[in-house]
Structures are given as structure tokens and as C-alpha cells.
Design a protein around this motif. Sequence first.
Motif: not given
Lengths: 336, 453
Positions: A57-58, A60-61, A64, A315, A318, A322, A326, B104-105, B107-112
Motif C-alpha cells: 500500500p505504500y 507508490d506514495a 513520490t 500531505i 493523510y 494511511v 494499515f 501525492f493525492l 499515490a496515497t489514496f491508491l493504496g487505500i
Amino acid sequence: MPFESLSAEALGNIYVGLLGLAVLLYAILDGYDLGVGVLFPPRNETFKDDMVASIGPYWDANETWLVLAVGLLLIAFPQAHSAILQTLYLPATFMLIGLILRGVSFDFRAKVPQTKKRKWDTCFKYGSLLTTLSQGYMLGIWVTGLRTDWYAQGFALLAAFGVTAAYAFIGACWLILKTEGELQAKAFYWAKRCLMILAGGIIAVSFINLTLHENVRELWLESPLGLVLMLIPLACFGLLLLCGIVLQKLPKAGGRGEWLPFALALLVFVLCFTAFGISYYPYVVPGKLTIMDALSDPDSLRFLLVGVVVVVPCILLYTVWVYRIFAGKSEKLAYY
Amino acid sequence: MDAFLLSRLQFALNISFHILFPTITIALGWFLFYFKLRSNLSHHPVWMRIYRFWVRVFALTFALGVVSGVTMSFQFGTNWPGFMEKAGNVAGPLLGYEVLTAFFLEATFLGIMLFGIRKVPNWLHTLATFVVAAGTTLSAFWILSLNSWMQTPQGHEVIDGVIYAKDWYAIIFNPSFPYRFAHMLLASGLTASFLIAGLSAYRIYKGDNKIAPKLALKTATYTAAVLIPLQILAGDMHGLNTLEHQPQKIAAMEGVWHTEQGAPLLLFAIPDAESKTNHFEIAIPNMASFILTHDVNGEIKGLNEFEGKHPPVAPVFYSFRIMLGMGMLMLFAAWCGTYWLLRKDALPDWLIKVFIGMSFSGWIATLAGWYVTEVGRQPYLVSGVLTTQDAVTGLPPANIALSFSLYAALYGVLLIAYIRTLMLMCRKSVGIEEISAEERAQAKLPLSPLQAN
């Protein structure tokens, strides 16, 4: 124009601080997921699935933050951006190839037949390794002030292994936090090994660092601040030692305090980063370009600062949120 | 080859590869939000099955978009240092806003969205799907604003060769931006529609008689049928806007070498830069003037008025025709499909094959369209302000040649792997029996004692 009262110097400091924050968060966050990739075992299939699940889940972010760091360098210090990336063109290319390979393998491996999964797993591991080695190498060359002689190359190679060890270390600590059973036991073993290598790496890099720049040597060895500064490496080694002890004791602690190694690793990252920051301020390319040399138009930076002030706290919020969603041991690998 | 040509090739390669994936994800995100909403409202499990299939496609596509996008952010500095040094004061903040507000929006919400369905309440999962879709669209907003500013710059001043921003509102909402943004969003809608329709048709062709692919096929076909006329309209308005601000690009698109009244619409021709004429013209008399000026005898400025400052004609000319041809094909397929689905509730065999063949038609149209607008801006990087030649790196060509070859090989492999994986996912889903949640719960119950014996 908002922030009219901020001088160019103040803006330069704000942006170099933001750049630092982005790089530090990148090193910690993508650091652990790259580390997990570097540690990827070639055979054990359940280990592999669980390891991928722990970062699913992490990642990707996390990645960034690299885009933000490069973006900030590009926006605030365009000359430094082109000087650094043109000198480091080939390692940067290898890093990008590595990042591409690992990023896509992550998704492909879950969707292809079992026979091809192996290939993508290999891409994931070696893509991660290529990325960490290139990043370490780039850090090394940047520290020397973009020198390309043999001494600088040697130092950069050392940095490449040091950074890889650091990422693998924090990756192993992450696995201790997120996994259980056999894999967690293995993660303890990895963490201990990486800790040794990392400690050696930090000592070597620190000493060679003092030979590279006159003003850095003076700052650490001769200025009155030097004694205070020496607390940083001392604290760093204190933490590493503590981490070593914790790694010995934890397996018998019945699941309590599993967050400790990761927290300690995180602090070590912060300290090492602070030492770098103090050594090279106010340079964006050590010994070559200062913040003010490379700063772009203050008015454009003021315009962007509005967004930064509003959005960056969001940023961070959130992101934390997240991580809380998790929190706990990661689930079995499943996509929805 | 010199650094200039190699850098251009490499940038073209990277950005062409990159755009393939956002083009899908921008609209696919909204499709997913729609599927999720339908699932919430109807409680029929089929919508969640459609969602699950397409969210996996989304994840893979998004990953490819992210990694190729990271590459782009490095290339500004490595290959086009002059761009950031001279235009960075405008380009920088726009890129910065894209990273901060969109990346960021997403990529972060994609996880959820991908991993959170059992961790968060349903409304939050729906919200995450919405945020990801909104994030991709916001990202398109900023990057298209920057690109449009490079096409039709305003709101800046140039001091000693360096561009300074004067009026951010004028910069962000520059003249070509609304048209380009609409054109791109519609292009994304069509690309995603044809991908969904094509892959669903492929599942049906492979014998999948479940309800999910059929429903997805219908949704996508109807969407495409609505979007394609809108796209033709948006494209036409975009063209008129280009005529106003970049007449040299229109001249290249239409193959008008010399200013003329009542210019014909060239359906086909081979432009010849040497003799400044076209060979083998197939033309509709006066039609180009009519489309562009709404007057059969309207004047179209020819390339002769932009000596040395106009783009190469052939690539712009051909790309434009490929894009139009693809658009016409889409119109035909979408409307035929809609007709059959509404009347017969199924597609004839030949149309199934057409849809399968057109799964990636959106890519061709999108790439062709981008080549028209980007090559059409040459020899400038920022129209009238900064030439591409002035922005190029001083790197040794051998280094660029090496990186170019590496990227080309890697992208080739990834593109094939991507398409093959999507096809495989379709074939795999054919054999999967769909059971409802109740049936699954029942299957997990222990057998009754009698049966156990």
C-alpha cells in the motif's frame, strides 16, 4: 504577491529546508521499501509474497517524495539541478532504469503465470539493488562537489554500498514490524547483519568526508561548534548499539516493542542526514554552488510557497493517516 | 548524431511511452468510480466484479505511468537544462503544483483503493476511488496548463533572455489551455472506453458468457458513442484556436505551402519540403477554408509567411491525418456498437473483432495528436520565446546514445509485457466461476454430520 515580506535569503533557506525534508522522507520511506527489495530472497515463495504485501500500500506514495525532491531542486535551484544531473547522467539513468524495473515488477508479478513470476521477482530484486547502488554513488559524487577523479570514484563506490546497507537495514526493521513467524526471524538476522555493515560504512564515510573539503574539516575539528557537533556521531553510534541490543532481546519479548528497531533506524537516518546538512550548508553543490548562487526568481518561489504552506501539511497528515489504517501486521497478498 | 537530435529522440521516446498510461488512468479512474457507485446503489455483485477486474488493470497502468513519469522529471535537467534555466520561473511552479496537489493525492489514496477494502468502511473506499480519479485529472490540469503555456505563452516578461512570471492567472489560463485540456480529457475518455470495450469484447470472444464483460462492454460503448462527437467538436474548436495563435502549425497540418484563398481540404498528399509543394493530392476543394474560417473563400496563411520559423511539414501533416482517421473509425465503431447493443443486446461477430482490434486505438490517436501539437510547435520550445536548440544539453552524445538505447529496449519489453498481461488477465477471467457472497459463505460452512460420514 503573497509572502512579499520574505527576502530572497529567507526563501532560499525555506526551499533548501523543504528540499532537505523531501530527501530525508524519501530516504526513510522509499528507503525501507527499496531495502525490502534488496533483501528479496531468490527462492522462498511465501517470504516473497509476504514481503511484497508488507510494502504494497505504500511504495507508490513513497516514491513520490523523490519526484518532489527532484522537482524542488529543479524549481528552486535550476542551475544545481542541471549541474548535478548532467554530471551524474549515467548513474541517474541507471537509477531510473532500476526504479522502472522494480516498480513494474511489483505489479506484473501478481498478474502473470507462476512460471514468469520468477523473472519479475528477479527484476524486482535487482532493480531495487541497482537503484540503491546508484543513489549511494550519486550521493558520494555530490558530496565531493561533483568531482570525477579516482579518489572521488572510490568514495562514491563506498557510499553506494553504505546507502544500500542503510536501506537494507531499515527494510529489515520494517519487516520485523510488519511480519511474523519465520520471515520475522529471518528479518532479525538480516537486520543484525546490515547493522554491522552500516556501522562500518558510517565510520568510513565520516572520516573520508573530512578529507574532502577544507571548510567541513574546520567546522568539525577546529570550530568551537565542533564539540557540540561531535554529539551527533556519538548519538548515532549509541543508537546503533542500542538497536543491536534490542535486536538480540526482541525475539524473546513475545511480540512487544517490535516497532523499536524501525524507530531507532529512523533516528539514525535523521542524525546522519543532519550531519550532512550541517556540513554542507549553505551549499547546494558542496564547494561549488551556494543556495543564493542557484536560487531561481523569488517571485515564482513565493507563488509556489502558497501551495506548499497549504498542501504539505495535508500531505503529511493523510500520509500518517494511511499508515494508521494499515497499521499492524500486513495482510496476506491480495488485490482489490 | 549530435546531442540535440539524440536528446529530442530520447525525450520523444520517454514522453510517448509515458503518455500511454496516464491517457488510460485519467478516465479509467472515473470509470472505476462509476462502477463503485453502481455497486453501492444496486448492491448487485456484478458491479464489484467489474470494479475488481478493472482496478487491477488500473494498478498496473498506474505503476507504468508513475515510473515513466519519474524519468521525465529528471530529463528536464539532464537533457534540456536551458529550458529550466530560461523558462524555469514559469515551468517550475506549475510542475511543483502538480506534484504537491496531484501526485501525492493519487499515490496515497491508491493504496487505500487497492489494499484497503477490508480495512476501511465502504464509504471511505468509495471516497478513495473518487480522490484517485480527481487526482489524475488534477495532474492533467497542471501539466496541460504548462504545455499550453509553452504553445501560447502569455503573462510573462523576458529580461536578459530569462523568462519571469508576471501574471499567474494569465499564465495558467493561457489561450490554448481550455481547448487542449478538454481535448485531452476527451481523448482519455475515448482511450479508456475503447480499452474497456475491446478487452470485454475479447473476453466474450473467448467464450466468457458471464454478465460482467457484457455490462462493461455496454458501459464503455455507450460512453464512447457520446464522447466521440464531443471530441470532434472540441478538436474543431482547438483547431480554430490554433489558427488564431499558431497559424504556422495549421499551415503545416493542412499542407498549405503558399497563402491561398479557398484552400482545399487535403485527404491525402505527400508533402515535399524541397520543392514546397504536395504530390498526389486527393482534395476536397475549398473545404479547409470552410472548416477553418467558415467561409469557402477564406484565406489560409501559408508556410511561405513563416520562413525559417515553421515546423517540419511531413510529420505534422501525416500525424494529423492519422488522428482524424482514428477518430472516424472510433465514431463508426462506437455508433455501430451502440446500435447493435440497443437493438439486439449483443454484437455481431465481426463487430466483436473490430472492438478487439481497436482496444488500443486510443493510444494511436492520442500519440498522433500529440505529435501534431508538439512537432507543430518547432523550432520553438516556448513559442516565439525560446528555441529548442537553445535549451539543449552539452552532454557527450555517446552518453545520450547509451541511455536512449537502454530506455528504448526497456520500454519495448514493458509495452509487450503490458499488452500481453492484459490479454492474459482477460483469458484467465473467462474460466473463473463467479459465485455470490452467500454461496461462498455456504461453501465454507462445515458439512452436516450425516454428510461427514
